[in-house]
Design a protein around this motif. Structure first.
Motif, PDB file in Angstrom:
ATOM      1  N   GLN A  54      -3.604 -19.902   0.695  1.00 47.39           N
ATOM      2  CA  GLN A  54      -2.856 -20.334  -0.566  1.00 47.39           C
ATOM      3  C   GLN A  54      -2.528 -19.220  -0.612  1.00 47.39           C
ATOM      4  N   ASP A  82       2.785 -28.670  -7.552  1.00 46.97           N
ATOM      5  CA  ASP A  82       1.411 -28.823  -7.011  1.00 46.97           C
ATOM      6  C   ASP A  82       0.546 -29.352  -8.540  1.00 46.97           C
ATOM      7  N   ASP A  83      -0.288 -30.185  -8.339  1.00 47.62           N
ATOM      8  CA  ASP A  83      -0.986 -30.645  -9.260  1.00 47.62           C
ATOM      9  C   ASP A  83      -1.348 -29.537 -10.175  1.00 47.62           C
TER      10      ASP A  83
END
Length: 111
Positions: A54, A82-83
């Motif tokens: 990531q 992303d969330d």
């Protein structure tokens, strides 16, 4: 103020070596936080962290006062997000990409 850079993370395969390098270049000192994550204590607001799937390149965090509204703007303008994640005792973050795929992150401080 929204839009200001307020944090960054430098990924490294060998964080001890990276800390020594940046100590030599800028005089940075670090303090460990968690597993192989090191806050810079006497310089720019950021950290040296272990490189992983990531975090493969430097990550810049931009301040926002309303992360949910900012994420909506990102997606409305053709970007992706992303969330939103809560970071205990810190605030909330979201990792995003602009409409050309450039990664960046948003940060809303804890109220």
């Amino acid at each position: 103020m929204s839009g200001q850079v307020n944090w960054f993370e430098l990924p490294a395969d060998d964080t001890a070596r990276a800390r020594a390098f940046f100590a030599g270049v800028f005089g940075w000192e670090t303090s460990p936080m968690g597993e192989d994550y090191h806050f810079i204590t006497n310089g720019a607001k950021g950290a040296i962290a272990a490189k992983d799937a990531q975090l493969t390149q430097p990550r810049i965090y931009f301040h926002t006062t309303d992360i949910d509204a900012s994420v909506r703007k990102v997606t409305d303008l053709g970007g992706k997000s992303d969330d939103v994640q809560a970071v205990p005792d810190v605030g909330r973050i979201a990792h995003c990409w602009d409409d050309q795929g450039t990664p960046f992150s948003l940060y809303e401080p804890k109220a």
